[in-house]
Design an enzyme around this catalytic site. Structure first.
Site, short mmCIF file in Angstrom:
data_model
loop_
_atom_site.label_atom_id
_atom_site.label_comp_id
_atom_site.label_asym_id
_atom_site.label_seq_id
_atom_site.Cartn_x
_atom_site.Cartn_y
_atom_site.Cartn_z
N LYS A 141 -23.39 2.76 -8.13
CA LYS A 141 -23.42 4.18 -8.05
C LYS A 141 -25.02 4.23 -7.22
CE LYS A 141 -24.86 8.31 -10.50
NZ LYS A 141 -24.97 9.19 -11.78
N HIS A 282 18.48 -8.81 -0.42
CA HIS A 282 17.90 -7.32 -1.01
C HIS A 282 18.03 -7.13 -2.62
CE1 HIS A 282 18.10 -6.39 2.94
NE2 HIS A 282 19.48 -6.63 3.26
#
Length: 530
Positions: A141, A282
């Protein structure tokens, strides 16, 4: 954004993973940085001959409660959170004897590793870090003034900046480190919360978090205009995320997706019982087979649809041997994944420099409990893994004729494969090999017909008198809503059917099977895969 350099005068180090710690601490000391540390980290630094202040000297309180309380103190968090250019903050620091901490180095208690090794409940609880995340979040922070490091791989970047900036870090580095710090605590808390949910058998907790560690940034996603990256989760399921890539080009997004599909499917086949090979294109299997050895299984899987197999992914369930490797390189293949490989097989594959070879170190257990997730607009769909296996199902004969032993063996094989093919799914199988696969169609009838057409094409290529669907069995991942889909399978030559059952028209479907002398069994378990 300016560089906004901040000189590092004091660093607090508290790490469970001490790889690179001493070298890093020595380099910090060389820049005149005061070292403050805790517990085992402080002992390790002191043993290396470096001057280090124990955090208890800083706070005036000893570590207590088995180390649960040691850094939760204003002299630690004030030193991390104080805004250096804020007069009120500076006055508070002076009034309460709080010294600034300019660099925080913390890696968290190994909660994920503790769970992964199967530790008991209390051990897992004790490996939940409290002080570490609190300090990390405080430092992140206040990144305008404080640098925070959460893993050893960032030590060199910090040292490079200290060397380049007379002992200071830049704002750009501190911001990158802060972003990483918050992501790390988020992933850590996600692992803890998901562990708790599993322990409590709570399938739908009010909040659900997922987190992962970057494995690699990918060149692009499914298409070149999409960005992508690959992350590892705390779930150490053997597969593409755990595999060593021995050679070949970097894996793409589609390679990873297809390889996962292939390896999950081949994991259905116990290597102590049979050799098995899965070929995927696929994300759908285009050939699956068992055999006495891998080369036989590969050749039989390839025969199902050799056209689609070109440029596909191959997964095997045993150590890849030389004979199988020689057969596989006979056509263009993108990826081979196996639990392991012989040195001779590795050498043979090495002759195809673009072919990726992955060794996963084990097979995924199809019965493993776990979660899967997919995104939808504004949300996540989370479900338990489909860990149903046909051996555990209560298979019931629905028709007058029961399947023969050979038919039942093939039916179970086909249903294993159906679990890994996109719905709607129809699988024709014969002698423990797929002979026709219909995947992902909107109509089950269409899947049956496409699979039969694939078998006809294969027969023409192999110069067979008739397609192998003649005398085959068929698996459907979900029930036949009408008799037409099953009748299409019978027309293709199937003699036995396995399906979940449960349709409102089951009796109609059963009657059609009886009218044609077909054996049909119900599993009571559906395998939709969307």
């Amino acid at each position: 954004m300016t560089d906004h350099p901040r000189r590092v005068t004091r660093a607090l180090l508290s790490v469970s993973d001490k790889i690179g710690l001493i070298e890093f601490a020595k380099a910090l000391a060389g820049h005149g940085v005061e070292l403050v540390s805790t517990g085992g980290t402080a002992k390790a630094i002191a043993a290396a001959g470096l001057k280090v202040k124990d955090v208890s000297e800083l706070t005036g309180f000893p570590e207590m409660m088995d180390g649960r309380v040691k850094t939760l103190h204003p002299k630690v968090h004030g030193g991390l959170l104080a805004i250096r250019d804020n007069k009120e903050h500076a006055d508070a620091m002076k009034a309460h004897g709080i010294a600034p901490i300019d660099l925080l180095v913390v890696n968290l208690y190994p909660f994920e590793a503790t769970v992964d090794k199967g530790a008991g409940y209390e051990d897992c609880i004790e490996n939940i870090d409290i002080g570490g995340p609190a300090m990390i979040r405080a430092a992140a922070k206040n990144h305008d003034d404080v640098a925070v490091v959460v893993e050893a791989q960032d030590y060199p970047a910090v040292l490079d900046e200290l060397a380049a900036n007379a002992g200071a870090t830049t704002l750009s580095l501190r911001r990158r480190l802060a972003a990483k710090a918050y992501a790390r605590t988020a992933a850590y808390d996600a692992a803890i919360s998901n562990w708790f949910a599993a322990e409590l058998k709570d399938d739908a907790p009010d909040f659900r978090g997922f987190g992962g560690r970057l494995i690699q940034s990918l060149r692009y996603g499914e298409n070149p205009h999409q960005t992508a990256a690959f992350y590892a989760t705390p779930d150490k399921r053997p597969g593409v995320s755990t595999a060593r890539q021995l050679q070949g080009k970097e894996l793409s997004y589609n390679n990873i997706n297809d390889t996962d599909a292939a390896y999950e499917c081949v994991g259905e086949f116990d290597p102590t019982r049979t050799a098995a090979c899965v070929i995927v294109k696929h994300a759908n299997p285009c050939g699956v087979a068992e055999g006495p050895d891998l080369v036989t299984a590969y050749r039989r899987a390839l025969a199902c649809d050799s056209t689609s197999a070109y440029g596909g992914i191959i997964a095997v369930n045993r150590t890849l041997d030389a004979e199988a490797a020689r057969a596989i390189i006979g056509i263009f293949t993108e990826v081979i994944i196996a639990p392991d490989a012989t040195e001779e097989a590795i050498s043979i594959i090495g002759g195809r420099k673009n072919l990726r070879l992955l060794l996963a170190g084990g097979l995924p257990d199809p019965r493993t409990v776990g979660l899967t997730a997919k995104t939808v607009a504004g949300g996540l769909l989370v479900q338990s893994r489909d860990n149903a296996v046909v051996e555990d199902m209560d298979i019931k004969v629905a028709t007058r004729r029961a399947p023969t032993d050979a038919e039942l063996r093939d039916l179970k094989f086909a249903f294993r494969v159906a679990k890994h093919v996109k719905s709607n799914t129809i699988i024709y199988a014969k002698d423990l090999a797929t002979v026709g696969i219909g995947a992902g169609q909107m109509s089950r009838v269409d899947s049956a017909r496409i699979a039969a057409r694939k078998a006809q094409d294969a027969a023409a290529e192999l110069k067979l008198a008739e397609p192998l669907t003649r005398g085959s069995v068929v698996a459907s991942d979900a029930f036949f809503p009408f008799a037409d889909g099953m009748l299409a399978c019978i027309e293709a030559g199937a003699t036995a059917v396995i399906q979940p059952g449960g349709s409102l028209r089951d009796e109609e479907v059963i009657k059609a099977a009886d009218d044609h002398g077909i054996a049909m069994v119900f599993t009571g378990v559906r395998h939709f895969r969307h």
